[in-house]
Each structure stands twice: as structure tokens, then as C-alpha cells.
Design a protein around this motif. Structure first.
Motif, PDB file in Angstrom:
ATOM      1  N   THR A   1      14.218 -37.271  20.006  1.00 42.32           N
ATOM      2  CA  THR A   1      12.998 -37.087  19.134  1.00 42.32           C
ATOM      3  C   THR A   1      13.051 -37.413  17.677  1.00 42.32           C
ATOM      4  OG1 THR A   1      10.981 -35.731  18.361  1.00 42.32           O
ATOM      5  CG2 THR A   1      13.144 -34.614  18.503  1.00 42.32           C
ATOM      6  N   ASP A   2      12.314 -37.749  16.779  1.00 41.85           N
ATOM      7  CA  ASP A   2      12.594 -38.000  15.315  1.00 41.85           C
ATOM      8  C   ASP A   2      11.513 -37.011  14.475  1.00 41.85           C
ATOM      9  OD1 ASP A   2      10.011 -39.426  15.682  1.00 41.85           O
ATOM     10  OD2 ASP A   2      10.998 -41.289  15.546  1.00 41.85           O
ATOM     11  N   VAL A   3      11.547 -37.171  13.273  1.00 42.03           N
ATOM     12  CA  VAL A   3      10.916 -36.267  12.402  1.00 42.03           C
ATOM     13  C   VAL A   3       9.213 -36.729  12.396  1.00 42.03           C
ATOM     14  CG1 VAL A   3      10.318 -35.941   9.810  1.00 42.03           C
ATOM     15  CG2 VAL A   3      12.773 -36.015  10.669  1.00 42.03           C
ATOM     16  N   ARG A   4       9.013 -37.979  12.554  1.00 41.04           N
ATOM     17  CA  ARG A   4       7.628 -38.387  12.670  1.00 41.04           C
ATOM     18  C   ARG A   4       6.967 -37.879  14.056  1.00 41.04           C
ATOM     19  NH1 ARG A   4       6.169 -44.005  13.555  1.00 41.04           N
ATOM     20  NH2 ARG A   4       4.199 -43.219  13.043  1.00 41.04           N
ATOM     21  N   GLU A   5       7.837 -37.762  15.211  1.00 42.36           N
ATOM     22  CA  GLU A   5       7.313 -37.214  16.372  1.00 42.36           C
ATOM     23  C   GLU A   5       7.128 -35.729  16.095  1.00 42.36           C
ATOM     24  OE1 GLU A   5       7.736 -37.960  21.073  1.00 42.36           O
ATOM     25  OE2 GLU A   5       9.724 -37.194  19.933  1.00 42.36           O
ATOM     26  N   MET A   6       8.252 -35.037  15.643  1.00 38.55           N
ATOM     27  CA  MET A   6       8.135 -33.461  15.457  1.00 38.55           C
ATOM     28  C   MET A   6       7.007 -32.981  14.573  1.00 38.55           C
ATOM     29  SD  MET A   6       9.613 -30.827  16.364  1.00 38.55           S
ATOM     30  CE  MET A   6      11.087 -31.375  17.027  1.00 38.55           C
ATOM     31  N   ARG A   7       6.636 -34.041  13.440  1.00 40.22           N
ATOM     32  CA  ARG A   7       5.548 -33.437  12.714  1.00 40.22           C
ATOM     33  C   ARG A   7       4.231 -33.588  13.523  1.00 40.22           C
ATOM     34  NH1 ARG A   7       6.858 -37.194   7.589  1.00 40.22           N
ATOM     35  NH2 ARG A   7       8.095 -35.569   6.350  1.00 40.22           N
ATOM     36  N   ALA A   8       4.062 -34.797  14.590  1.00 38.00           N
ATOM     37  CA  ALA A   8       3.038 -34.933  15.369  1.00 38.00           C
ATOM     38  C   ALA A   8       3.062 -33.581  16.248  1.00 38.00           C
ATOM     39  CB  ALA A   8       3.036 -36.133  15.975  1.00 38.00           C
ATOM     40  N   TYR A   9       4.136 -33.209  16.702  1.00 32.34           N
ATOM     41  CA  TYR A   9       4.179 -32.144  17.756  1.00 32.34           C
ATOM     42  C   TYR A   9       3.710 -31.004  17.208  1.00 32.34           C
ATOM     43  CZ  TYR A   9       6.527 -28.398  20.648  1.00 32.34           C
ATOM     44  OH  TYR A   9       6.494 -27.198  21.218  1.00 32.34           O
ATOM     45  N   VAL A  10       3.910 -30.363  16.136  1.00 34.95           N
ATOM     46  CA  VAL A  10       3.536 -29.417  15.157  1.00 34.95           C
ATOM     47  C   VAL A  10       1.941 -29.456  14.947  1.00 34.95           C
ATOM     48  CG1 VAL A  10       3.613 -28.256  13.072  1.00 34.95           C
ATOM     49  CG2 VAL A  10       5.795 -28.997  14.251  1.00 34.95           C
TER      50      VAL A  10
ATOM     51  N   PHE B   1      -5.240 -36.195  21.412  1.00 38.49           N
ATOM     52  CA  PHE B   1      -4.056 -35.787  22.062  1.00 38.49           C
ATOM     53  C   PHE B   1      -3.386 -36.903  22.972  1.00 38.49           C
ATOM     54  CE2 PHE B   1      -5.283 -31.950  20.266  1.00 38.49           C
ATOM     55  CZ  PHE B   1      -4.482 -30.959  20.703  1.00 38.49           C
ATOM     56  N   LYS B   2      -4.112 -37.422  23.802  1.00 32.27           N
ATOM     57  CA  LYS B   2      -3.635 -38.688  24.505  1.00 32.27           C
ATOM     58  C   LYS B   2      -3.406 -39.934  23.495  1.00 32.27           C
ATOM     59  CE  LYS B   2      -7.246 -37.481  27.877  1.00 32.27           C
ATOM     60  NZ  LYS B   2      -8.541 -37.938  28.739  1.00 32.27           N
ATOM     61  N   LYS B   3      -3.867 -40.231  22.673  1.00 27.07           N
ATOM     62  CA  LYS B   3      -3.603 -41.272  21.901  1.00 27.07           C
ATOM     63  C   LYS B   3      -2.101 -40.945  21.148  1.00 27.07           C
ATOM     64  CE  LYS B   3      -4.902 -44.177  17.929  1.00 27.07           C
ATOM     65  NZ  LYS B   3      -6.103 -44.400  17.154  1.00 27.07           N
ATOM     66  N   THR B   4      -2.036 -39.648  20.855  1.00 29.58           N
ATOM     67  CA  THR B   4      -0.723 -39.222  20.271  1.00 29.58           C
ATOM     68  C   THR B   4       0.511 -39.236  21.163  1.00 29.58           C
ATOM     69  OG1 THR B   4      -2.065 -37.936  18.738  1.00 29.58           O
ATOM     70  CG2 THR B   4       0.389 -37.571  18.600  1.00 29.58           C
ATOM     71  N   MET B   5       0.255 -38.607  22.153  1.00 30.44           N
ATOM     72  CA  MET B   5       1.628 -38.514  23.120  1.00 30.44           C
ATOM     73  C   MET B   5       1.258 -38.220  24.305  1.00 30.44           C
ATOM     74  SD  MET B   5       3.635 -35.076  21.878  1.00 30.44           S
ATOM     75  CE  MET B   5       4.139 -35.706  20.265  1.00 30.44           C
ATOM     76  N   THR B   6       2.051 -38.441  25.464  1.00 28.23           N
ATOM     77  CA  THR B   6       1.474 -38.007  26.896  1.00 28.23           C
ATOM     78  C   THR B   6       1.893 -36.509  26.943  1.00 28.23           C
ATOM     79  OG1 THR B   6       3.596 -38.270  27.694  1.00 28.23           O
ATOM     80  CG2 THR B   6       2.306 -40.276  27.919  1.00 28.23           C
TER      81      THR B   6
ATOM     82  N   HIS C   1     -10.812 -26.084   7.395  1.00 28.91           N
ATOM     83  CA  HIS C   1     -10.875 -27.355   6.953  1.00 28.91           C
ATOM     84  C   HIS C   1      -9.562 -27.929   6.712  1.00 28.91           C
ATOM     85  CE1 HIS C   1     -15.269 -26.391   5.899  1.00 28.91           C
ATOM     86  NE2 HIS C   1     -15.045 -27.360   6.704  1.00 28.91           N
ATOM     87  N   PHE C   2      -8.781 -26.539   6.064  1.00 32.29           N
ATOM     88  CA  PHE C   2      -7.449 -26.792   5.731  1.00 32.29           C
ATOM     89  C   PHE C   2      -6.677 -27.231   7.002  1.00 32.29           C
ATOM     90  CE2 PHE C   2      -2.873 -25.607   4.979  1.00 32.29           C
ATOM     91  CZ  PHE C   2      -2.870 -26.073   3.590  1.00 32.29           C
ATOM     92  N   ARG C   3      -6.677 -26.528   7.897  1.00 32.63           N
ATOM     93  CA  ARG C   3      -5.988 -26.710   9.242  1.00 32.63           C
ATOM     94  C   ARG C   3      -6.087 -28.091   9.956  1.00 32.63           C
ATOM     95  NH1 ARG C   3      -3.634 -21.934  11.601  1.00 32.63           N
ATOM     96  NH2 ARG C   3      -3.570 -20.268  10.161  1.00 32.63           N
ATOM     97  N   VAL C   4      -7.223 -28.226   9.984  1.00 30.48           N
ATOM     98  CA  VAL C   4      -7.525 -29.655  10.691  1.00 30.48           C
ATOM     99  C   VAL C   4      -7.325 -31.108   9.690  1.00 30.48           C
ATOM    100  CG1 VAL C   4      -9.459 -31.200  11.180  1.00 30.48           C
ATOM    101  CG2 VAL C   4      -9.568 -28.719  11.796  1.00 30.48           C
ATOM    102  N   ARG C   5      -7.235 -30.657   8.406  1.00 33.85           N
ATOM    103  CA  ARG C   5      -6.667 -31.737   7.466  1.00 33.85           C
ATOM    104  C   ARG C   5      -5.274 -31.856   7.669  1.00 33.85           C
ATOM    105  NH1 ARG C   5      -9.402 -34.616   3.334  1.00 33.85           N
ATOM    106  NH2 ARG C   5      -8.329 -35.202   1.740  1.00 33.85           N
ATOM    107  N   LEU C   6      -4.633 -30.643   7.602  1.00 30.18           N
ATOM    108  CA  LEU C   6      -3.132 -30.921   7.600  1.00 30.18           C
ATOM    109  C   LEU C   6      -2.632 -31.047   8.884  1.00 30.18           C
ATOM    110  CD1 LEU C   6      -0.403 -29.646   6.731  1.00 30.18           C
ATOM    111  CD2 LEU C   6      -0.792 -27.503   7.801  1.00 30.18           C
ATOM    112  N   ALA C   7      -3.344 -30.877  10.211  1.00 35.61           N
ATOM    113  CA  ALA C   7      -2.949 -31.481  11.347  1.00 35.61           C
ATOM    114  C   ALA C   7      -3.190 -32.821  11.400  1.00 35.61           C
ATOM    115  CB  ALA C   7      -3.760 -31.100  12.651  1.00 35.61           C
ATOM    116  N   GLN C   8      -3.982 -33.449  11.161  1.00 36.03           N
ATOM    117  CA  GLN C   8      -4.399 -34.789  10.834  1.00 36.03           C
ATOM    118  C   GLN C   8      -3.225 -35.505  10.097  1.00 36.03           C
ATOM    119  OE1 GLN C   8      -8.399 -34.890   9.167  1.00 36.03           O
ATOM    120  NE2 GLN C   8      -9.266 -34.840  11.511  1.00 36.03           N
ATOM    121  N   GLN C   9      -2.813 -34.751   8.881  1.00 33.75           N
ATOM    122  CA  GLN C   9      -1.846 -35.649   8.199  1.00 33.75           C
ATOM    123  C   GLN C   9      -0.528 -35.592   8.754  1.00 33.75           C
ATOM    124  OE1 GLN C   9      -2.365 -33.951   4.036  1.00 33.75           O
ATOM    125  NE2 GLN C   9      -3.985 -35.015   3.711  1.00 33.75           N
ATOM    126  N   LEU C  10      -0.081 -34.459   9.242  1.00 35.62           N
ATOM    127  CA  LEU C  10       1.288 -34.350  10.117  1.00 35.62           C
ATOM    128  C   LEU C  10       1.317 -35.413  11.408  1.00 35.62           C
ATOM    129  CD1 LEU C  10       1.390 -30.267  10.583  1.00 35.62           C
ATOM    130  CD2 LEU C  10       3.080 -31.969   8.955  1.00 35.62           C
TER     131      LEU C  10
END
Length: 470
Positions: free
Chosen positions: A128-137, A166-171, A449-458
Motif C-alpha cells: 500500500t501507499d500513503v494515498r491508498e491509506m488515506r482513502a482507506y481511512v 466505495f466501488k470506485k475507490t477500491m474493491t 459536514h466536517f466528517r463528510v468533507r474530510l473523508a472526501q478530501q482524504l
């Protein structure tokens, strides 16, 4: 050396203690010596104060002047983020990029460790890498908002259940593999129990060290602080799990927290990973927990509000010596509490009736409101209560992060991720005066709102390279 007072007075030192009278004692437990660095003078200091307070002439009549130094220390958010800062920037204050990098390194190492231990390679794993780990979180954060019974349902083919994002981000398989291998420590270097350097919290020690510092640095405490315990809900049987009858969640992993009464910001935590102890250890244990949580606040004249598990005469004396005021209900049979105020001495009290003893700023009170309560106080500020930890718990419990698992330390990992989100939202809200980040069209920027926006940015524009899995 005690005096009867005919009723409660809002200007009296006992008004504050009456506000916390509904808190009951926490179960007596033994604080693990694995979480804190020991200070040799801590226990000797406690013993000296404990002996002093049982002297026959320690307590006097409640007619002495109480001196309260003004609180003048700086408080609130501490950062240099500009007006263009967004949710991810505030989250990084608490959960820095270096922690994501560490998670990536140790997750990849653990995946190799598992493969070597099993003697076969995992065809479905790639580093894995940092971009994927952020997406996972980020996906785990969204799971706390859009909750489904099983995480596999987010990838369901049913259009009413499955989540296209979710499907678009990873399997689902990749998400499961990240779940399996997620790690924060080097398993090859972990000392076994009984070996030199053994640490019961080794699996999350890097997280505790980093987040402990960032939480302390990002927000300077306001005048009034609370110390209390919270529980982390778990599924499964883990040795650190505790039974806490005084809490809404009666069984779970125990965390002691120092929180801001005004904002709910959590400044510091301490974990319990020990074993049940005897009743005699509870007073010194409370002393130890509190002094470790407030270390660094000496001589700033904060006001601490605690429940009966912590509150003792030696502790309030020690805090006064350190320039800190405190208040809370206590066990009337604890050493140092005035004999004249114990139940057998005061008899049956009428509602609103109370007795007091005093030594300088330290006031002991027994009163009856809904029930008979014994209290200790070294301040007289009215109108303050224990809402800090309760407020932090309410914010944290709204949207859980992470899924149930078989490893106890994972619950602590997601607890701290969740705590960092709550703290980051508080810092953003107070820094911007309630004004939402640029580009947000809503009138109110809530925690949701904060959580949704944070998740989208991660997650950002991350998309798994699905060809890597074939």
C-alpha cells in the motif's frame, strides 16, 4: 471542628460541589504502570500528604477566607493555518502525514511478516501507499455516517444498498486486505511479556506518542477542565475490557480523559490495560491518574472537576501546591475525610442541609440533595459542572469510525482517529468563528459536514488500479 449551615447558598464554596453530586464512584481498578513514565517523587508525595490529612488538628471550622488566583493563561486553538485552510488541514494538526506514512510502512512490513510466517505468498496483496491509506481511512469515516450491518454491503450489487463511491475507490477484497494487514508497530521487534522493554501498549505506542503530542499542542486549555473515564464499545472478549456500572456503556475498553468544559476538546488521555486491584489502591490510583493528566498545567490556576473515584484530600492538597483548583464528590470513608462529616457522625440530614469543615482553601462538605453526598472543593466558582468529558463523548459517539474486529488495539486506533476528528472540528469552529471553509454553501458547518468533507478530501481522486489484483 465542624459547623452546621442551614441551607445551600449560591455564594458558598459548597454550591459547586452540589452540582456534581450525582456522580458515583468508578470501580476500583489498578492503573497499569505500562502507560506512564514513573516519577519517583509521586508516591512519596502522596504518602506524606496522606499522613498529614489524618492528623487530629488538620480540619478546622469553615470560617477561613478562600483565595482563588485569577486564570490569565492563554487558551484556545494554536496554529498558523490561513483563511484558506480546509478540513484536511485541520485534521492534519491532530493526525499528521507522518502517522499515515508510519501506518503504510508497518502495514507493508506486517503483510510480509504474515506471508513468511505462513510459508506462502498472498497473491491478492500488493504494498500500500500513503494515498491508498488515506482513502482507506476516509472510507472508514464514511462508514460511521452511512452505517450498514456488514462492510461487504457497501460493495453490494443491489443499487439500493451498494455505494458507488466505495466501488470506485477500491474493491471489497482490497479493503479486506488492508483490514487484515493494518498495523502500527514492528512485530519482529516487539518484546515478549517479562522481557526488558515489554510494553502492554506496544501495538499502538507510535499512535499514542504522536497523537498525544498533537492533541496537547493544538489547543491550549481553557479555565475549567474535567477529568472522567469513557468506555470504548467492543465486540469480543479482551483482557483489558472493564465493567463500569456508572457509565451508559457498562462494558468496554477504559480511557481516562482530560477535556475542556467549554468546548469539549480532549487535551490528553490515559489508557487502562491493567488488572483489577483492591479497594486500598483506588485513592493512590486516582492521584496518579490525575497528576499525569494535568502535567504541564502547574501554576496556571485551572479549575478541575472530577468524579468520586479521583477526589481525595491528598490529591486536592497536591493540586493546590501545584497551583490548580479542584472539586468533586468523594467517598466519605476515604482516608483524610473529616470524621465529623462521616455518615455515623452527622446522622440523618434534611434536604438542603449540610455540614462543613475547612483547611485553607480545602473545604469538605456533606449535604443532602436527592441523596446524601460527600464533597471536597478547593475553589468556590459557581455554575461549573462535569460536562467536558460528557460533551466530548457525545460528539465522538455520533459517528463511529472503524468496524468491529478481533484485535483489541484496533478499537484504540479508531478511537483516536475519531477523537482527532472531534478535536479538529472544534479547532476549525473556534478558529473561524463558526464560518465554514470556502466552497461550502450550507449555513451551518456541523460535525457531520466536517466528517463528510474530510473523508472526501482524504479519498481525493484516488482510484485503485484494479489490474494489479488480476
Amino acid at each position: 471542628n465542624w459547623r452546621f449551615i442551614g441551607g445551600l447558598n449560591r455564594d458558598s464554596p459548597t454550591c459547586l460541589t452540589a452540582l456534581v453530586c450525582n456522580f458515583v464512584a468508578s470501580p476500583h481498578i489498578d492503573f497499569s504502570d505500562l502507560e506512564e513514565e514513573e516519577h519517583p517523587d509521586l508516591f512519596s508525595s502522596y504518602d506524606l500528604l496522606d499522613e498529614e490529612c489524618i492528623s487530629p488538628d488538620f480540619w478546622g471550622e469553615p470560617d477561613q477566607v478562600i483565595s482563588i488566583e485569577p486564570f490569565t493563561a492563554d487558551s484556545g486553538p494554536q496554529h498558523s493555518l490561513g483563511d484558506d485552510a480546509d478540513t484536511l488541514d485541520y485534521f492534519r494538526l491532530l493526525f499528521p502525514d507522518s502517522l499515515f506514512e508510519h501506518m503504510v510502512e508497518q502495514t507493508n512490513n506486517y503483510a510480509l511478516y504474515r506471508q513468511r510466517r505462513s510459508g506462502r505468498s498472498d497473491a491478492h496483496w500488493h504494498p500500500t501507499d500513503v494515498r491508498e491509506m488515506r482513502a482507506y481511512v476516509g472510507l472508514n469515516i464514511l462508514m460511521g455516517i452511512n452505517q450498514l450491518p456488514d462492510y461487504g454491503m457497501y460493495w453490494a450489487s443491489d443499487i439500493f444498498i451498494g455505494n458507488a463511491g466505495f466501488k470506485k475507490t477500491m474493491t471489497a477484497r482490497r479493503f479486506e486486505k488492508l483490514n487484515q494487514n493494518l498495523h502500527l508497530c514492528d512485530r519482529l521487534s516487539e518484546p515478549a511479556k517479562g522481557e526488558l522493554g515489554y510494553d502492554g501498549l506496544y501495538k499502538i505506542r507510535p499512535l499514542l506518542d504522536i497523537v498525544g503530542n498533537t492533541m496537547w499542542d493544538a489547543y491550549l486549555p481553557n479555565r475549567c477542565l474535567t477529568i472522567d473515564e469513557c468506555a470504548i464499545a467492543t465486540k469480543g472478549r479482551f483482557s483489558p475490557t472493564q465493567y463500569m456500572p456508572s457509565k451508559p456503556l457498562r462494558k468496554g475498553l477504559k480511557v481516562w480523559m482530560l477535556c475542556d468544559s467549554r468546548s469539549g476538546y480532549c487535551h490528553r488521555t490515559r489508557l487502562y490495560v491493567g488488572k483489577p486491584g483492591d479497594d486500598m489502591a483506588s485513592a493512590s490510583l486516582g492521584h496518579r491518574v490525575v497528576t499525569s493528566l494535568v502535567r504541564g498545567l502547574e501554576s496556571r490556576h485551572h479549575h478541575l472537576f472530577m468524579d468520586s473515584f479521583f477526589t481525595s484530600v491528598p490529591l486536592l492538597q497536591r493540586l493546590l501546591q501545584d497551583g490548580l483548583y479542584a472539586c468533586g464528590p468523594t467517598n466519605p470513608y476515604r482516608r483524610g475525610y473529616p470524621d465529623a462529616l462521616r455518615p455515623r457522625s452527622v446522622g440523618k440530614l434534611a434536604p438542603g442541609e449540610f455540614y462543613q469543615c475547612q483547611r485553607g482553601n480545602l473545604v469538605a462538605t456533606v449535604t443532602r440533595d436527592a441523596k446524601v453526598v460527600s464533597c471536597l472543593s478547593s475553589n468556590s466558582a459557581p455554575g461549573i459542572n462535569m460536562r467536558g468529558v460528557d460533551l466530548c463523548d457525545q460528539l465522538r459517539e455520533c459517528y463511529q469510525v472503524g468496524r468491529p474486529c478481533k484485535k483489541w488495539w484496533r478499537y484504540f486506533l479508531w478511537f483516536y482517529v475519531n477523537l482527532c476528528i472531534v478535536n479538529a472540528h472544534i479547532v476549525l469552529r473556534e478558529s473561524r468563528g463558526g464560518v465554514p471553509p470556502a466552497g461550502f454553501s450550507g449555513k451551518e458547518f456541523t460535525q457531520r459536514h466536517f466528517r463528510v468533507r474530510l473523508a472526501q478530501q482524504l479519498i481525493g481522486d484516488y482510484q485503485e488500479n484494479f489490474s494489479d489484483l488480476h
